[in-house]
Design a protein around this motif. Structure first.
Motif, PDB file in Angstrom:
ATOM      1  N   SER A  68     -22.873  61.179  62.490  1.00  0.00           N
ATOM      2  CA  SER A  68     -23.866  61.145  63.579  1.00  0.00           C
ATOM      3  C   SER A  68     -23.317  61.483  65.097  1.00  0.00           C
ATOM      4  O   SER A  68     -23.934  61.711  65.834  1.00  0.00           O
ATOM      5  N   ALA A  69     -21.814  61.680  65.075  1.00  0.00           N
ATOM      6  CA  ALA A  69     -21.319  61.919  66.308  1.00  0.00           C
ATOM      7  C   ALA A  69     -19.802  62.440  65.754  1.00  0.00           C
ATOM      8  O   ALA A  69     -19.154  61.865  64.763  1.00  0.00           O
ATOM      9  N   PRO A  70     -19.104  62.962  66.588  1.00  0.00           N
ATOM     10  CA  PRO A  70     -17.750  63.285  66.563  1.00  0.00           C
ATOM     11  C   PRO A  70     -16.896  61.998  66.282  1.00  0.00           C
ATOM     12  O   PRO A  70     -17.026  61.055  66.919  1.00  0.00           O
ATOM     13  N   VAL A  71     -15.848  62.060  65.306  1.00  0.00           N
ATOM     14  CA  VAL A  71     -15.091  60.791  65.116  1.00  0.00           C
ATOM     15  C   VAL A  71     -13.665  61.415  65.249  1.00  0.00           C
ATOM     16  O   VAL A  71     -13.327  62.300  64.633  1.00  0.00           O
ATOM     17  N   GLU A  72     -12.887  60.920  66.168  1.00  0.00           N
ATOM     18  CA  GLU A  72     -11.491  61.013  66.054  1.00  0.00           C
ATOM     19  C   GLU A  72     -10.808  60.018  65.072  1.00  0.00           C
ATOM     20  O   GLU A  72     -11.043  58.857  64.908  1.00  0.00           O
ATOM     21  N   VAL A  73     -10.053  60.628  64.221  1.00  0.00           N
ATOM     22  CA  VAL A  73      -9.588  59.890  62.987  1.00  0.00           C
ATOM     23  C   VAL A  73      -7.964  60.142  63.244  1.00  0.00           C
ATOM     24  O   VAL A  73      -7.125  61.094  63.292  1.00  0.00           O
ATOM     25  N   THR A  74      -6.860  59.108  62.909  1.00  0.00           N
ATOM     26  CA  THR A  74      -5.744  59.174  62.856  1.00  0.00           C
ATOM     27  C   THR A  74      -5.210  58.602  61.692  1.00  0.00           C
ATOM     28  O   THR A  74      -5.643  57.495  61.403  1.00  0.00           O
ATOM     29  N   VAL A  75      -4.335  59.493  60.860  1.00  0.00           N
ATOM     30  CA  VAL A  75      -4.060  58.940  59.566  1.00  0.00           C
ATOM     31  C   VAL A  75      -2.405  58.743  59.924  1.00  0.00           C
ATOM     32  O   VAL A  75      -1.823  59.697  60.214  1.00  0.00           O
ATOM     33  N   GLN A  76      -1.864  57.879  59.229  1.00  0.00           N
ATOM     34  CA  GLN A  76      -0.359  57.436  59.536  1.00  0.00           C
ATOM     35  C   GLN A  76       0.207  57.077  57.983  1.00  0.00           C
ATOM     36  O   GLN A  76      -0.420  56.115  57.404  1.00  0.00           O
ATOM     37  N   GLY A  77       1.162  57.429  57.588  1.00  0.00           N
ATOM     38  CA  GLY A  77       1.801  56.964  56.442  1.00  0.00           C
ATOM     39  C   GLY A  77       3.179  58.050  55.984  1.00  0.00           C
ATOM     40  O   GLY A  77       3.436  58.663  56.833  1.00  0.00           O
ATOM     41  N   THR A  78       3.177  57.955  54.898  1.00  0.00           N
ATOM     42  CA  THR A  78       4.294  58.978  54.316  1.00  0.00           C
ATOM     43  C   THR A  78       3.927  60.414  54.449  1.00  0.00           C
ATOM     44  O   THR A  78       2.661  60.627  54.606  1.00  0.00           O
ATOM     45  N   PRO A  79       4.538  61.391  54.729  1.00  0.00           N
ATOM     46  CA  PRO A  79       4.057  62.679  54.816  1.00  0.00           C
ATOM     47  C   PRO A  79       3.416  63.239  53.686  1.00  0.00           C
ATOM     48  O   PRO A  79       2.276  63.715  53.762  1.00  0.00           O
ATOM     49  N   GLN A  80       3.294  62.788  52.383  1.00  0.00           N
ATOM     50  CA  GLN A  80       2.522  63.020  51.239  1.00  0.00           C
ATOM     51  C   GLN A  80       1.110  62.479  51.393  1.00  0.00           C
ATOM     52  O   GLN A  80       0.113  63.223  51.260  1.00  0.00           O
ATOM     53  N   ALA A  81       1.195  61.343  52.109  1.00  0.00           N
ATOM     54  CA  ALA A  81      -0.238  60.588  52.050  1.00  0.00           C
ATOM     55  C   ALA A  81      -0.945  61.074  53.169  1.00  0.00           C
ATOM     56  O   ALA A  81      -2.108  61.297  53.001  1.00  0.00           O
ATOM     57  N   VAL A  82      -0.475  61.473  54.088  1.00  0.00           N
ATOM     58  CA  VAL A  82      -0.858  62.022  55.401  1.00  0.00           C
ATOM     59  C   VAL A  82      -1.502  63.270  55.144  1.00  0.00           C
ATOM     60  O   VAL A  82      -2.743  63.733  55.258  1.00  0.00           O
ATOM     61  N   GLU A  83      -0.583  64.033  54.137  1.00  0.00           N
ATOM     62  CA  GLU A  83      -1.168  65.620  54.088  1.00  0.00           C
ATOM     63  C   GLU A  83      -2.367  65.262  53.054  1.00  0.00           C
ATOM     64  O   GLU A  83      -3.511  66.082  52.988  1.00  0.00           O
TER      65      GLU A  83
END
Length: 115
Positions: A68-83
């Motif tokens: 419904s609107a733009p969402v800012e998402v931050t993903v944090q974890g191991t390099p493989q998980a983030v990728e």
């Protein structure tokens, strides 16, 4: 083999947007600790316990969807998980990569998902 955590922080959009994004990641990471529930929150989080080396995949069609609107998402974890999380979200939504930070054993990436 030990598991690792992926933390997803979402701001912007509504509760349904947050739930849609979290569900898009379930195919790769399994169910999160809990779906976002606080409708009044401005920032929502979900934590996934994931395999050590999760593999990105296309989110099921019903998992993606319109926001419904733009969402800012931050993903944090191991390099493989983030990728894997970043790639999975790119299959389900239109996104812009807003930046990344790397440490010895952890990575963080900021994404902007747009309707």
């Amino acid at each position: 083999m030990s598991d690792t955590q992926l933390t997803v922080t979402l701001s912007g959009g509504g509760i349904d947007d947050a739930r849609t994004i979290v569900r898009a990641l379930e195919g790769v990471f399994g169910a999160p600790d809990a779906l976002p529930t606080d409708e009044r929150a401005t920032v929502r989080t979900a934590t996934f316990t994931s395999p050590v080396a999760p593999e990105a995949g296309a989110a099921p069609e019903e998992a993606g969807g319109r926001l419904s609107a733009p969402v800012e998402v931050t993903v944090q974890g191991t390099p493989q998980a983030v990728e894997a999380a970043s790639e999975t979200l790119s299959h389900a939504f239109t996104l812009r990569n807003e930046g990344a930070a790397s440490g010895d054993q952890e990575r963080e990436r900021q994404l902007l998902l747009v309707p």
